[in-house]
Scaffold this motif. Structure first.
Motif, PDB file in Angstrom:
ATOM      1  N   TYR A   6      26.615  45.490 -12.925  1.00  0.00           N
ATOM      2  CA  TYR A   6      25.718  44.373 -13.884  1.00  0.00           C
ATOM      3  C   TYR A   6      25.980  45.167 -15.229  1.00  0.00           C
ATOM      4  CZ  TYR A   6      24.510  41.811  -9.506  1.00  0.00           C
ATOM      5  OH  TYR A   6      24.763  40.999  -8.710  1.00  0.00           O
ATOM      6  N   THR A   7      27.009  45.215 -15.781  1.00  0.00           N
ATOM      7  CA  THR A   7      27.372  45.813 -17.113  1.00  0.00           C
ATOM      8  C   THR A   7      28.000  44.940 -18.089  1.00  0.00           C
ATOM      9  OG1 THR A   7      29.279  46.969 -16.443  1.00  0.00           O
ATOM     10  CG2 THR A   7      27.157  48.060 -16.201  1.00  0.00           C
ATOM     11  N   TYR A   8      27.707  45.082 -19.332  1.00  0.00           N
ATOM     12  CA  TYR A   8      28.485  44.579 -20.415  1.00  0.00           C
ATOM     13  C   TYR A   8      28.831  45.758 -21.360  1.00  0.00           C
ATOM     14  CZ  TYR A   8      29.194  40.992 -24.292  1.00  0.00           C
ATOM     15  OH  TYR A   8      29.856  40.505 -25.195  1.00  0.00           O
ATOM     16  N   PRO A   9      29.892  46.463 -21.124  1.00  0.00           N
ATOM     17  CA  PRO A   9      30.514  47.487 -21.831  1.00  0.00           C
ATOM     18  C   PRO A   9      31.023  47.062 -23.049  1.00  0.00           C
ATOM     19  CG  PRO A   9      31.945  47.170 -20.049  1.00  0.00           C
ATOM     20  CD  PRO A   9      30.604  46.266 -19.946  1.00  0.00           C
ATOM     21  N   LYS A  10      31.017  48.150 -23.987  1.00  0.00           N
ATOM     22  CA  LYS A  10      31.800  47.722 -25.133  1.00  0.00           C
ATOM     23  C   LYS A  10      33.379  47.298 -25.313  1.00  0.00           C
ATOM     24  CE  LYS A  10      32.353  50.422 -29.590  1.00  0.00           C
ATOM     25  NZ  LYS A  10      32.389  51.797 -30.049  1.00  0.00           N
ATOM     26  N   GLU A  11      34.008  47.569 -24.220  1.00  0.00           N
ATOM     27  CA  GLU A  11      35.348  47.054 -23.795  1.00  0.00           C
ATOM     28  C   GLU A  11      35.446  45.621 -23.642  1.00  0.00           C
ATOM     29  OE1 GLU A  11      34.433  49.782 -21.606  1.00  0.00           O
ATOM     30  OE2 GLU A  11      34.421  50.742 -23.449  1.00  0.00           O
ATOM     31  N   GLU A  12      34.317  45.049 -23.311  1.00  0.00           N
ATOM     32  CA  GLU A  12      34.105  43.677 -22.650  1.00  0.00           C
ATOM     33  C   GLU A  12      33.851  42.598 -23.865  1.00  0.00           C
ATOM     34  OE1 GLU A  12      32.067  42.595 -19.184  1.00  0.00           O
ATOM     35  OE2 GLU A  12      33.297  43.948 -18.027  1.00  0.00           O
ATOM     36  N   LYS A  13      33.321  43.478 -25.144  1.00  0.00           N
ATOM     37  CA  LYS A  13      32.835  42.617 -26.159  1.00  0.00           C
ATOM     38  C   LYS A  13      33.834  42.066 -26.901  1.00  0.00           C
ATOM     39  CE  LYS A  13      28.282  44.739 -26.552  1.00  0.00           C
ATOM     40  NZ  LYS A  13      28.537  45.614 -25.197  1.00  0.00           N
ATOM     41  N   PRO A  49      40.179  42.472 -17.965  1.00  0.00           N
ATOM     42  CA  PRO A  49      40.380  41.276 -17.767  1.00  0.00           C
ATOM     43  C   PRO A  49      39.469  40.201 -18.302  1.00  0.00           C
ATOM     44  CG  PRO A  49      39.192  42.112 -16.088  1.00  0.00           C
ATOM     45  CD  PRO A  49      39.614  43.107 -16.959  1.00  0.00           C
ATOM     46  N   ILE A  50      38.386  40.462 -19.116  1.00  0.00           N
ATOM     47  CA  ILE A  50      37.756  39.591 -19.926  1.00  0.00           C
ATOM     48  C   ILE A  50      37.042  39.870 -21.210  1.00  0.00           C
ATOM     49  CG2 ILE A  50      37.256  37.686 -18.484  1.00  0.00           C
ATOM     50  CD1 ILE A  50      34.826  38.946 -17.318  1.00  0.00           C
ATOM     51  N   LYS A  51      37.182  39.391 -22.204  1.00  0.00           N
ATOM     52  CA  LYS A  51      36.337  39.791 -23.420  1.00  0.00           C
ATOM     53  C   LYS A  51      35.471  38.670 -23.686  1.00  0.00           C
ATOM     54  CE  LYS A  51      39.259  43.096 -25.391  1.00  0.00           C
ATOM     55  NZ  LYS A  51      38.354  44.470 -25.688  1.00  0.00           N
ATOM     56  N   VAL A  52      34.112  38.623 -24.126  1.00  0.00           N
ATOM     57  CA  VAL A  52      33.208  37.820 -24.475  1.00  0.00           C
ATOM     58  C   VAL A  52      32.338  37.912 -25.398  1.00  0.00           C
ATOM     59  CG1 VAL A  52      31.134  36.882 -23.142  1.00  0.00           C
ATOM     60  CG2 VAL A  52      32.767  37.580 -21.542  1.00  0.00           C
ATOM     61  N   LYS A  71      20.730  34.748 -28.071  1.00  0.00           N
ATOM     62  CA  LYS A  71      21.948  35.617 -27.926  1.00  0.00           C
ATOM     63  C   LYS A  71      21.893  36.699 -26.804  1.00  0.00           C
ATOM     64  CE  LYS A  71      23.227  36.567 -32.230  1.00  0.00           C
ATOM     65  NZ  LYS A  71      23.911  36.897 -33.615  1.00  0.00           N
ATOM     66  N   ARG A  72      20.634  37.168 -26.864  1.00  0.00           N
ATOM     67  CA  ARG A  72      20.385  38.419 -25.787  1.00  0.00           C
ATOM     68  C   ARG A  72      20.292  37.641 -24.422  1.00  0.00           C
ATOM     69  NH1 ARG A  72      16.575  40.614 -29.314  1.00  0.00           N
ATOM     70  NH2 ARG A  72      14.947  39.526 -28.519  1.00  0.00           N
ATOM     71  N   LEU A  73      19.874  36.450 -24.465  1.00  0.00           N
ATOM     72  CA  LEU A  73      19.573  35.919 -22.857  1.00  0.00           C
ATOM     73  C   LEU A  73      21.003  35.202 -22.654  1.00  0.00           C
ATOM     74  CD1 LEU A  73      16.615  33.246 -23.303  1.00  0.00           C
ATOM     75  CD2 LEU A  73      16.703  35.329 -22.048  1.00  0.00           C
ATOM     76  N   LEU A  74      21.974  34.876 -23.460  1.00  0.00           N
ATOM     77  CA  LEU A  74      23.133  34.558 -23.115  1.00  0.00           C
ATOM     78  C   LEU A  74      23.940  35.994 -22.579  1.00  0.00           C
ATOM     79  CD1 LEU A  74      24.615  32.186 -25.818  1.00  0.00           C
ATOM     80  CD2 LEU A  74      23.914  31.401 -23.745  1.00  0.00           C
ATOM     81  N   ARG A  75      23.808  36.820 -23.166  1.00  0.00           N
ATOM     82  CA  ARG A  75      24.492  38.177 -22.835  1.00  0.00           C
ATOM     83  C   ARG A  75      24.030  38.421 -21.404  1.00  0.00           C
ATOM     84  NH1 ARG A  75      24.435  39.473 -28.371  1.00  0.00           N
ATOM     85  NH2 ARG A  75      22.563  40.582 -28.291  1.00  0.00           N
ATOM     86  N   GLU A  76      22.724  38.317 -21.395  1.00  0.00           N
ATOM     87  CA  GLU A  76      22.118  38.867 -20.019  1.00  0.00           C
ATOM     88  C   GLU A  76      22.438  37.954 -18.840  1.00  0.00           C
ATOM     89  OE1 GLU A  76      19.488  41.372 -17.768  1.00  0.00           O
ATOM     90  OE2 GLU A  76      20.599  41.554 -19.627  1.00  0.00           O
ATOM     91  N   THR A  77      22.571  36.646 -18.817  1.00  0.00           N
ATOM     92  CA  THR A  77      23.086  35.760 -17.946  1.00  0.00           C
ATOM     93  C   THR A  77      24.528  36.009 -17.427  1.00  0.00           C
ATOM     94  OG1 THR A  77      23.670  33.831 -19.552  1.00  0.00           O
ATOM     95  CG2 THR A  77      21.443  33.928 -18.441  1.00  0.00           C
ATOM     96  N   TYR A  78      25.373  36.313 -18.718  1.00  0.00           N
ATOM     97  CA  TYR A  78      26.727  36.759 -18.588  1.00  0.00           C
ATOM     98  C   TYR A  78      26.773  37.790 -17.759  1.00  0.00           C
ATOM     99  CZ  TYR A  78      30.982  39.372 -19.268  1.00  0.00           C
ATOM    100  OH  TYR A  78      32.154  39.883 -19.057  1.00  0.00           O
ATOM    101  N   ARG A  79      26.040  38.890 -18.103  1.00  0.00           N
ATOM    102  CA  ARG A  79      26.081  40.083 -17.294  1.00  0.00           C
ATOM    103  C   ARG A  79      25.706  40.168 -16.135  1.00  0.00           C
ATOM    104  NH1 ARG A  79      22.715  44.546 -16.445  1.00  0.00           N
ATOM    105  NH2 ARG A  79      20.745  43.169 -16.977  1.00  0.00           N
TER     106      ARG A  79
END
Length: 128
Positions: A6-13, A49-52, A71-79
């Motif tokens: 459950y991560t949101y690394p820099k490469e996915e941004k 495979p994905i950029k968000v 925005k924090r909530l959206l990133r968290e639900t995406y993660r």
């Protein structure tokens, strides 16, 4: 069994101005109130495979503090739910996840809507 990361690394941004401009001019979208997902396919040469990216309307939330909170909530639900996308989509995609209401929904409500939105997107993609 492989554990989900459950991560949101820099490469996915999603940072590319060109990709973002292209997304809003030629992208397609799916909605599940109050969320909207705008997307475009990415070339297969991308290693991720994905950029968000996430967005909250200044029209609905005047204060940056409030926009940043959602925005924090959206990133968290995406993660927490990105595995739905990774396991079910063919190819690479760029997404913009947008919060489009002035209603202040709880994390649980936004999380449920995100899951429904991702499921709707997956069925949409598979129909093409």
């Amino acid at each position: 069994m492989e554990q989900k990361k459950y991560t949101y690394p820099k490469e996915e941004k999603l940072k590319s101005r060109n990709t973002i401009d292209l997304m809003f001019s030629e992208g397609r979208s799916v909605s599940k109130y109050p969320l909207r997902l705008v997307y475009i396919p990415l070339p297969e040469t991308e290693e991720n495979p994905i950029k968000v990216g996430v967005s909250v309307s200044k029209k609905h939330f005047k204060k940056a503090v409030d926009r940043n909170y959602f925005k924090r909530l959206l990133r968290e639900t995406y993660r927490h739910n990105k595995h739905l996308l990774l396991e079910n989509i063919p190819g690479n995609y760029a997404f913009m996840l947008m919060y489009q209401t002035k209603d202040r929904l709880s994390f649980e409500e936004i999380n449920t809507k995100t899951i429904q939105l991702f499921e709707k997107f997956i069925t949409h993609i598979k129909q093409q």
